[in-house]
Design a protein around this motif. Structure first.
Motif, PDB file in Angstrom:
ATOM      1  N   VAL A  44      15.371 -22.289  -5.474  1.00  0.00           N
ATOM      2  CA  VAL A  44      16.364 -21.544  -6.387  1.00  0.00           C
ATOM      3  C   VAL A  44      15.614 -20.640  -6.982  1.00  0.00           C
ATOM      4  O   VAL A  44      14.748 -20.644  -7.891  1.00  0.00           O
ATOM      5  CB  VAL A  44      17.095 -22.550  -7.182  1.00  0.00           C
ATOM      6  N   GLY A  45      16.134 -19.009  -6.931  1.00  0.00           N
ATOM      7  CA  GLY A  45      15.765 -18.104  -7.670  1.00  0.00           C
ATOM      8  C   GLY A  45      14.157 -17.876  -7.278  1.00  0.00           C
ATOM      9  O   GLY A  45      13.878 -17.817  -6.122  1.00  0.00           O
ATOM     10  N   HIS A  46      13.191 -17.510  -8.453  1.00  0.00           N
ATOM     11  CA  HIS A  46      11.779 -17.096  -8.069  1.00  0.00           C
ATOM     12  C   HIS A  46      11.115 -17.940  -9.135  1.00  0.00           C
ATOM     13  O   HIS A  46      11.593 -18.091 -10.341  1.00  0.00           O
ATOM     14  CB  HIS A  46      11.770 -15.636  -8.302  1.00  0.00           C
ATOM     15  N   GLN A  47       9.568 -17.754  -8.795  1.00  0.00           N
ATOM     16  CA  GLN A  47       8.726 -18.505  -9.555  1.00  0.00           C
ATOM     17  C   GLN A  47       7.562 -17.610  -9.776  1.00  0.00           C
ATOM     18  O   GLN A  47       7.202 -16.704  -8.875  1.00  0.00           O
ATOM     19  CB  GLN A  47       8.222 -20.075  -9.123  1.00  0.00           C
ATOM     20  N   CYS A  48       7.001 -17.779 -10.874  1.00  0.00           N
ATOM     21  CA  CYS A  48       5.839 -16.904 -11.181  1.00  0.00           C
ATOM     22  C   CYS A  48       4.721 -17.476 -10.143  1.00  0.00           C
ATOM     23  O   CYS A  48       4.651 -18.622  -9.724  1.00  0.00           O
ATOM     24  CB  CYS A  48       5.121 -16.631 -12.530  1.00  0.00           C
ATOM     25  N   VAL A  49       3.209 -16.587 -10.288  1.00  0.00           N
ATOM     26  CA  VAL A  49       2.187 -17.055  -9.467  1.00  0.00           C
ATOM     27  C   VAL A  49       1.709 -18.106  -9.902  1.00  0.00           C
ATOM     28  O   VAL A  49       1.285 -19.147  -9.295  1.00  0.00           O
ATOM     29  CB  VAL A  49       1.189 -15.872  -9.385  1.00  0.00           C
ATOM     30  N   GLU A  50       1.315 -18.423 -11.080  1.00  0.00           N
ATOM     31  CA  GLU A  50       0.962 -19.769 -11.641  1.00  0.00           C
ATOM     32  C   GLU A  50       1.742 -21.097 -11.413  1.00  0.00           C
ATOM     33  O   GLU A  50       1.057 -21.806 -11.204  1.00  0.00           O
ATOM     34  CB  GLU A  50       0.768 -19.583 -13.314  1.00  0.00           C
ATOM     35  N   CYS A  51       3.025 -20.917 -11.581  1.00  0.00           N
ATOM     36  CA  CYS A  51       3.728 -22.031 -11.339  1.00  0.00           C
ATOM     37  C   CYS A  51       3.932 -22.638  -9.912  1.00  0.00           C
ATOM     38  O   CYS A  51       3.673 -23.671  -9.426  1.00  0.00           O
ATOM     39  CB  CYS A  51       5.179 -21.819 -11.737  1.00  0.00           C
ATOM     40  N   VAL A  52       3.573 -21.663  -9.089  1.00  0.00           N
ATOM     41  CA  VAL A  52       3.642 -21.788  -7.597  1.00  0.00           C
ATOM     42  C   VAL A  52       2.182 -22.508  -7.560  1.00  0.00           C
ATOM     43  O   VAL A  52       2.256 -23.437  -6.721  1.00  0.00           O
ATOM     44  CB  VAL A  52       3.630 -20.437  -6.749  1.00  0.00           C
ATOM     45  N   GLN A  53       0.945 -21.794  -7.990  1.00  0.00           N
ATOM     46  CA  GLN A  53      -0.247 -22.508  -7.783  1.00  0.00           C
ATOM     47  C   GLN A  53      -0.142 -24.030  -8.493  1.00  0.00           C
ATOM     48  O   GLN A  53      -0.609 -24.655  -7.705  1.00  0.00           O
ATOM     49  CB  GLN A  53      -1.358 -21.723  -8.315  1.00  0.00           C
ATOM     50  N   GLU A  54       0.334 -24.108  -9.336  1.00  0.00           N
ATOM     51  CA  GLU A  54       0.370 -25.608 -10.009  1.00  0.00           C
ATOM     52  C   GLU A  54       1.289 -26.450  -9.063  1.00  0.00           C
ATOM     53  O   GLU A  54       0.776 -27.840  -9.098  1.00  0.00           O
ATOM     54  CB  GLU A  54       0.972 -25.391 -11.463  1.00  0.00           C
ATOM     55  N   GLY A  55       2.387 -26.241  -8.528  1.00  0.00           N
ATOM     56  CA  GLY A  55       3.225 -26.755  -7.699  1.00  0.00           C
ATOM     57  C   GLY A  55       2.379 -27.128  -6.391  1.00  0.00           C
ATOM     58  O   GLY A  55       2.754 -28.435  -6.048  1.00  0.00           O
ATOM     59  N   SER A  56       1.420 -26.212  -5.993  1.00  0.00           N
ATOM     60  CA  SER A  56       0.831 -26.768  -4.501  1.00  0.00           C
ATOM     61  C   SER A  56       0.063 -27.754  -5.019  1.00  0.00           C
ATOM     62  O   SER A  56      -0.421 -28.401  -3.987  1.00  0.00           O
ATOM     63  CB  SER A  56       0.147 -25.291  -4.102  1.00  0.00           C
ATOM     64  N   ARG A  57      -1.038 -27.892  -6.037  1.00  0.00           N
ATOM     65  CA  ARG A  57      -1.832 -28.818  -6.420  1.00  0.00           C
ATOM     66  C   ARG A  57      -1.118 -30.124  -6.649  1.00  0.00           C
ATOM     67  O   ARG A  57      -1.894 -31.301  -6.110  1.00  0.00           O
ATOM     68  CB  ARG A  57      -2.547 -28.367  -7.678  1.00  0.00           C
ATOM     69  N   THR A  58       0.187 -30.220  -6.791  1.00  0.00           N
ATOM     70  CA  THR A  58       0.952 -31.568  -7.006  1.00  0.00           C
ATOM     71  C   THR A  58       1.720 -32.097  -5.830  1.00  0.00           C
ATOM     72  O   THR A  58       2.149 -33.297  -6.045  1.00  0.00           O
ATOM     73  CB  THR A  58       1.793 -31.384  -8.205  1.00  0.00           C
ATOM     74  N   VAL A  59       1.863 -31.256  -4.919  1.00  0.00           N
ATOM     75  CA  VAL A  59       2.498 -31.496  -3.702  1.00  0.00           C
ATOM     76  C   VAL A  59       1.755 -32.595  -2.878  1.00  0.00           C
ATOM     77  O   VAL A  59       0.453 -32.117  -2.451  1.00  0.00           O
ATOM     78  CB  VAL A  59       3.006 -30.385  -2.886  1.00  0.00           C
ATOM     79  N   ARG A  60       2.403 -33.724  -2.565  1.00  0.00           N
ATOM     80  CA  ARG A  60       1.574 -34.482  -1.411  1.00  0.00           C
ATOM     81  C   ARG A  60       1.706 -34.165  -0.109  1.00  0.00           C
ATOM     82  O   ARG A  60       2.636 -33.563   0.400  1.00  0.00           O
ATOM     83  CB  ARG A  60       2.584 -35.899  -1.458  1.00  0.00           C
ATOM     84  N   ARG A  61       0.492 -34.180   0.322  1.00  0.00           N
ATOM     85  CA  ARG A  61       0.421 -33.722   1.872  1.00  0.00           C
ATOM     86  C   ARG A  61       0.992 -34.833   2.728  1.00  0.00           C
ATOM     87  O   ARG A  61       1.071 -35.813   2.230  1.00  0.00           O
ATOM     88  CB  ARG A  61      -0.925 -33.619   2.348  1.00  0.00           C
ATOM     89  N   PRO A  62       1.685 -34.354   3.546  1.00  0.00           N
ATOM     90  CA  PRO A  62       2.571 -35.241   4.850  1.00  0.00           C
ATOM     91  C   PRO A  62       1.662 -36.138   5.410  1.00  0.00           C
ATOM     92  O   PRO A  62       0.380 -35.910   5.533  1.00  0.00           O
ATOM     93  CB  PRO A  62       3.268 -34.371   5.645  1.00  0.00           C
ATOM     94  N   ARG A  63       2.075 -37.430   5.531  1.00  0.00           N
ATOM     95  CA  ARG A  63       1.358 -38.633   6.099  1.00  0.00           C
ATOM     96  C   ARG A  63       2.129 -39.102   7.192  1.00  0.00           C
ATOM     97  O   ARG A  63       3.512 -38.746   7.346  1.00  0.00           O
ATOM     98  CB  ARG A  63       1.055 -39.606   5.168  1.00  0.00           C
ATOM     99  N   THR A  64       1.493 -39.533   8.358  1.00  0.00           N
ATOM    100  CA  THR A  64       2.012 -40.013   9.460  1.00  0.00           C
ATOM    101  C   THR A  64       2.475 -41.419   9.229  1.00  0.00           C
ATOM    102  O   THR A  64       2.170 -41.880   8.204  1.00  0.00           O
ATOM    103  CB  THR A  64       1.053 -40.119  10.648  1.00  0.00           C
ATOM    104  N   VAL A  65       3.113 -42.055  10.105  1.00  0.00           N
ATOM    105  CA  VAL A  65       3.709 -43.472   9.935  1.00  0.00           C
ATOM    106  C   VAL A  65       2.458 -44.489   9.606  1.00  0.00           C
ATOM    107  O   VAL A  65       2.428 -45.531   9.429  1.00  0.00           O
ATOM    108  CB  VAL A  65       4.465 -43.767  11.076  1.00  0.00           C
ATOM    109  N   PHE A  66       1.357 -43.983  10.245  1.00  0.00           N
ATOM    110  CA  PHE A  66       0.078 -44.720  10.191  1.00  0.00           C
ATOM    111  C   PHE A  66      -0.631 -44.599   9.161  1.00  0.00           C
ATOM    112  O   PHE A  66      -1.684 -45.284   8.868  1.00  0.00           O
ATOM    113  CB  PHE A  66      -0.925 -44.618  11.246  1.00  0.00           C
ATOM    114  N   GLY A  67      -0.212 -43.611   8.186  1.00  0.00           N
ATOM    115  CA  GLY A  67      -0.928 -43.677   6.675  1.00  0.00           C
ATOM    116  C   GLY A  67      -1.973 -42.418   6.886  1.00  0.00           C
ATOM    117  O   GLY A  67      -2.523 -41.976   5.754  1.00  0.00           O
ATOM    118  N   GLY A  68      -2.205 -41.644   7.930  1.00  0.00           N
ATOM    119  CA  GLY A  68      -3.075 -40.628   7.858  1.00  0.00           C
ATOM    120  C   GLY A  68      -2.599 -39.477   7.346  1.00  0.00           C
ATOM    121  O   GLY A  68      -1.512 -39.083   7.665  1.00  0.00           O
TER     122      GLY A  68
END
Length: 302
Positions: A44-68
């Motif tokens: 929704v809308g736009h974000q600044c560079v710093e907020c995008v970088q901060e969000g990238s650090r807190t996003v969980r990487r996707p995992r498979t059904v086996f946990g990897g």
């Protein structure tokens, strides 16, 4: 501070990173003004560079059904292929490498000196998995490494993506080790080289994962049956290495696939259980080798 004169136009807001640029767009996360160069599209809308970088650090990487965690590049597969090829090139320069690092349970040289796992050379249990038949030697010659590397290239990336890197690495190495251990237990005077035990472990893993995901398994079953037929009909092939790798890979992957039955977010508990399974299987192999070595050294001392 001087008060603004009545009727004077309000000062236009400027970008927080570029004070000289007027803008009326705010970051939807921190509410600061941002210019077009600092805008990043958001849901929704736009974000600044710093907020995008901060969000990238807190996003969980996707995992498979086996946990990897899903790796972008099958680094482990490519590394294993490179190691096998490099060792094979080293073999071509010196046949001594095969003599010193092949899987041998117990062997006596012309001088009566004992060599092999029974003499404390336990490294042979795993180093043999990176050696292959010399050109023109054995039952297959150079096709030995060509087939093994082809199989690793075809199914390795898929398994590494599904299992994650550390589970895939454990699967490969323990399958190789399982093949050597079974050979040591059944035929300690036999010798063997090749990544076939590890490859059979990957075959077993692929089958278990296919069943767990209700995916078609006809292709891997055909390939597995064909290779089992070759294993027991062509002379000079260590069936113990193949079967040991197959059983190890299938068993370990069954633990990865079915234990525990948890939600995807409970990956820490799953990781602990899988790590314990790897350690337990390794401990079992060590115990079996130790018992067999004690038995052999006891018999040879008489």
């Amino acid at each position: 501070m001087d008060a603004q004169a009545p009727g004077a136009p309000a000062e236009a807001p400027t970008c927080y990173r570029h004070p000289g640029r007027e803008t009326y767009v705010r970051c939807t996360r921190c509410d600061r003004y941002i210019c077009p160069d600092c805008m990043r599209d958001a849901a929704v809308g736009h974000q600044c560079v710093e907020c995008v970088q901060e969000g990238s650090r807190t996003v969980r990487r996707p995992r498979t059904v086996f946990g990897g965690q899903i790796p972008a590049t099958p680094v482990v597969t490519y590394t294993l292929i490179a190691l096998n090829v490099l060792v094979y090139l080293a073999q071509l320069s010196s046949s001594r490498i095969v003599y010193d690092f092949a899987m041998v349970g117990v062997r006596f040289d012309p001088y009566g000196e004992m060599h092999g796992v029974a003499d404390g050379e336990w490294y042979r249990l795993i180093t043999a998995a990176f050696l292959h038949s010399q050109p023109g030697g054995g039952s297959f010659g150079v096709t030995h490494i060509l087939f093994n590397m082809w199989a690793l290239w075809v199914i390795g990336p898929q398994l590494e993506q599904v299992l994650g890197r550390w589970r895939f690495t454990s699967l490969y190495l323990l399958s190789a080790l399982g093949g050597s251990v079974l050979l040591y237990l059944v035929d300690p005077t036999g010798a063997a080289v090749g990544a076939s035990g590890a490859i059979f472990g990957l075959f077993g893993a692929f089958f278990v994962i296919a069943k767990r995901l209700n995916a078609p398994a006809g292709g891997i079953v055909f390939l597995l049956v064909l290779n089992l037929v070759i294993t027991f009909t062509v002379p000079g092939i260590s069936w113990e290495g193949h079967i040991g790798g197959l059983l190890t890979g299938g068993l370990l992957t069954a633990v990865y696939a079915y234990l525990p039955r948890v939600q995807g977010s409970d990956h820490q508990r799953r990781t602990v259980i899988h790590a314990v399974a790897v350690a337990a299987l390794l401990a079992l192999f060590i115990a079996l080798v130790a018992v067999k070595t004690s038995e052999l050294t006891g018999l040879l001392s008489f």
